[in-house]
Motif scaffolding. Sequence first.
Motif, PDB file in Angstrom:
ATOM      1  N   ALA A  64      11.938   3.668  -7.386  1.00  0.00           N
ATOM      2  CA  ALA A  64      13.282   3.756  -7.948  1.00  0.00           C
ATOM      3  C   ALA A  64      13.900   5.130  -7.731  1.00  0.00           C
ATOM      4  N   SER A  65      15.132   5.117  -7.238  1.00  0.00           N
ATOM      5  CA  SER A  65      15.969   6.300  -7.051  1.00  0.00           C
ATOM      6  C   SER A  65      15.522   7.231  -5.933  1.00  0.00           C
ATOM      7  N   SER A  66      14.470   6.879  -5.181  1.00  0.00           N
ATOM      8  CA  SER A  66      14.054   7.762  -4.092  1.00  0.00           C
ATOM      9  C   SER A  66      15.115   7.853  -3.014  1.00  0.00           C
ATOM     10  N   GLU A  67      15.921   6.791  -2.866  1.00  0.00           N
ATOM     11  CA  GLU A  67      16.978   6.822  -1.848  1.00  0.00           C
ATOM     12  C   GLU A  67      18.174   7.655  -2.273  1.00  0.00           C
ATOM     13  N   LYS A  68      18.234   8.053  -3.525  1.00  0.00           N
ATOM     14  CA  LYS A  68      19.377   8.826  -4.017  1.00  0.00           C
ATOM     15  C   LYS A  68      19.182  10.324  -3.850  1.00  0.00           C
TER      16      LYS A  68
ATOM     17  N   LYS B 163       7.078  17.948  -8.337  1.00  0.00           N
ATOM     18  CA  LYS B 163       5.711  17.503  -8.556  1.00  0.00           C
ATOM     19  C   LYS B 163       5.379  16.260  -7.743  1.00  0.00           C
ATOM     20  N   ASN B 164       6.405  15.462  -7.422  1.00  0.00           N
ATOM     21  CA  ASN B 164       6.177  14.213  -6.695  1.00  0.00           C
ATOM     22  C   ASN B 164       6.948  14.166  -5.376  1.00  0.00           C
ATOM     23  N   ALA B 165       7.329  15.332  -4.853  1.00  0.00           N
ATOM     24  CA  ALA B 165       8.239  15.401  -3.710  1.00  0.00           C
ATOM     25  C   ALA B 165       7.806  14.560  -2.520  1.00  0.00           C
ATOM     26  N   PRO B 166       6.567  14.654  -2.035  1.00  0.00           N
ATOM     27  CA  PRO B 166       6.221  13.877  -0.846  1.00  0.00           C
ATOM     28  C   PRO B 166       6.282  12.372  -1.070  1.00  0.00           C
ATOM     29  N   TYR B 167       5.986  11.929  -2.294  1.00  0.00           N
ATOM     30  CA  TYR B 167       6.046  10.495  -2.589  1.00  0.00           C
ATOM     31  C   TYR B 167       7.487  10.002  -2.539  1.00  0.00           C
ATOM     32  N   PHE B 168       8.407  10.748  -3.164  1.00  0.00           N
ATOM     33  CA  PHE B 168       9.831  10.400  -3.095  1.00  0.00           C
ATOM     34  C   PHE B 168      10.312  10.383  -1.654  1.00  0.00           C
ATOM     35  N   MET B 169       9.919  11.381  -0.889  1.00  0.00           N
ATOM     36  CA  MET B 169      10.344  11.480   0.503  1.00  0.00           C
ATOM     37  C   MET B 169       9.809  10.304   1.322  1.00  0.00           C
ATOM     38  N   ALA B 170       8.552   9.970   1.106  1.00  0.00           N
ATOM     39  CA  ALA B 170       7.951   8.860   1.845  1.00  0.00           C
ATOM     40  C   ALA B 170       8.626   7.540   1.478  1.00  0.00           C
TER      41      ALA B 170
ATOM     42  N   VAL C   9       0.837  -1.207   0.000  1.00  0.00           N
ATOM     43  CA  VAL C   9       0.000   0.000   0.000  1.00  0.00           C
ATOM     44  C   VAL C   9       0.870   1.254   0.000  1.00  0.00           C
ATOM     45  N   GLY C  10       0.474   2.246  -0.787  1.00  0.00           N
ATOM     46  CA  GLY C  10       1.204   3.514  -0.799  1.00  0.00           C
ATOM     47  C   GLY C  10       0.599   4.484  -1.790  1.00  0.00           C
ATOM     48  N   ALA C  11      -0.036   5.535  -1.289  1.00  0.00           N
ATOM     49  CA  ALA C  11      -0.707   6.498  -2.154  1.00  0.00           C
ATOM     50  C   ALA C  11       0.298   7.374  -2.906  1.00  0.00           C
ATOM     51  N   PHE C  12      -0.105   7.798  -4.095  1.00  0.00           N
ATOM     52  CA  PHE C  12       0.706   8.658  -4.953  1.00  0.00           C
ATOM     53  C   PHE C  12      -0.190   9.766  -5.493  1.00  0.00           C
ATOM     54  N   ALA C  13       0.303  10.999  -5.509  1.00  0.00           N
ATOM     55  CA  ALA C  13      -0.480  12.115  -6.057  1.00  0.00           C
ATOM     56  C   ALA C  13       0.444  13.012  -6.865  1.00  0.00           C
TER      57      ALA C  13
ATOM     58  N   PHE D  71       2.282  10.136   3.267  1.00  0.00           N
ATOM     59  CA  PHE D  71       3.182   9.625   4.312  1.00  0.00           C
ATOM     60  C   PHE D  71       2.515   8.517   5.122  1.00  0.00           C
ATOM     61  N   ALA D  72       1.219   8.665   5.391  1.00  0.00           N
ATOM     62  CA  ALA D  72       0.516   7.661   6.196  1.00  0.00           C
ATOM     63  C   ALA D  72       0.456   6.316   5.492  1.00  0.00           C
ATOM     64  N   THR D  73       0.103   6.312   4.207  1.00  0.00           N
ATOM     65  CA  THR D  73      -0.072   5.042   3.502  1.00  0.00           C
ATOM     66  C   THR D  73       1.256   4.392   3.144  1.00  0.00           C
ATOM     67  N   ASN D  74       2.298   5.175   2.968  1.00  0.00           N
ATOM     68  CA  ASN D  74       3.606   4.617   2.627  1.00  0.00           C
ATOM     69  C   ASN D  74       4.435   4.280   3.860  1.00  0.00           C
ATOM     70  N   VAL D  75       4.676   5.267   4.716  1.00  0.00           N
ATOM     71  CA  VAL D  75       5.575   5.070   5.858  1.00  0.00           C
ATOM     72  C   VAL D  75       4.850   4.454   7.051  1.00  0.00           C
ATOM     73  N   HIS D  76       3.767   5.076   7.476  1.00  0.00           N
ATOM     74  CA  HIS D  76       3.089   4.610   8.688  1.00  0.00           C
ATOM     75  C   HIS D  76       2.529   3.201   8.500  1.00  0.00           C
ATOM     76  N   ALA D  77       1.948   2.928   7.361  1.00  0.00           N
ATOM     77  CA  ALA D  77       1.375   1.596   7.124  1.00  0.00           C
ATOM     78  C   ALA D  77       2.460   0.523   7.130  1.00  0.00           C
ATOM     79  N   THR D  78       3.603   0.823   6.527  1.00  0.00           N
ATOM     80  CA  THR D  78       4.713  -0.136   6.517  1.00  0.00           C
ATOM     81  C   THR D  78       5.189  -0.418   7.933  1.00  0.00           C
ATOM     82  N   TYR D  79       5.301   0.627   8.724  1.00  0.00           N
ATOM     83  CA  TYR D  79       5.703   0.482  10.133  1.00  0.00           C
ATOM     84  C   TYR D  79       4.674  -0.327  10.925  1.00  0.00           C
ATOM     85  N   LEU D  80       3.399   0.023  10.813  1.00  0.00           N
ATOM     86  CA  LEU D  80       2.365  -0.626  11.620  1.00  0.00           C
ATOM     87  C   LEU D  80       2.227  -2.109  11.288  1.00  0.00           C
ATOM     88  N   CYS D  81       2.212  -2.431  10.007  1.00  0.00           N
ATOM     89  CA  CYS D  81       2.049  -3.838   9.619  1.00  0.00           C
ATOM     90  C   CYS D  81       3.281  -4.661   9.975  1.00  0.00           C
TER      91      CYS D  81
END
Length: 246
Positions: A147-151, A157-164, A95-99, A115-125
């Motif tokens: 891909a490449s979000s860790e770099k 336009k997609n900043a929060p998704y890359f950050m999450a 699960v992980g929302a993208f906008a 952030f909730a669907t990507n980071v928090h959900a991964t942590y909780l599950c």
Amino acid sequence: MIDPELDGRTVLVTGSARGVGRELLLAAAERGAKTAVHYNTSDAAAVEVADRAAELGAADTTVVQGDVTDPEAVDDLFEAVEADLGDVDVLVNNVGAFAPVHWSEMDFDTWQGIFATNVHATYLCSRRALPSMRDKEYGRIVNVGYASSEKGLINPKNAPYFMAKAGVLMFTRMLAADTADDGITVNAISPYVVENSAEFPEELPRGRPAAFEDMTQAMLFFLDEDSDYISGENIEVDGGWLPEDV
């Protein structure tokens, strides 16, 4: 083709009623796993996936509903899986929302939801799955990154998704180290464009987006018994795409 034996293993894929999650779950079903189809709102689609999983050879299957950003809902859905199939052996945090909205034009609820669907959900599950994995000294967690979000590549336009997704990959490495003595591996698979994605204007190096099978093969590599020394790793399923292409 990588073809691990998953007979008798209970596999939970979050967001498996459609898209990549659906295909990851069906790949596990084909290898004899007990499969838990998770959904939040797509109930009819989830039932269809469960039926398909049974046709493909799943040892057993169930459908569970829940908001994976809510701690109580996560407890409830795990309890439902445990009651029907037993403890979760393999968790895929899909699960992980993208906008695709410039960060400055994004409302706070959308920002927070990413952030909730990507980071928090991964942590909780992951937190909920770990106690039984530790007890059995066996567990596989596969997180879906980007891909490449860790770099440090950040498109406004997609900043929060890359950050999450960068957060998901950092969590993957931390959790891998924390569970290294427990018979558990924690890894990530990170696509760029997948076949069900909206059309992108960039040219892709391989001339096509990642097929669902490309994603499932990366997941199955981490589930194979011969990969049990590999933990904290990330496979970028991007066909050779470079950050400079953004």
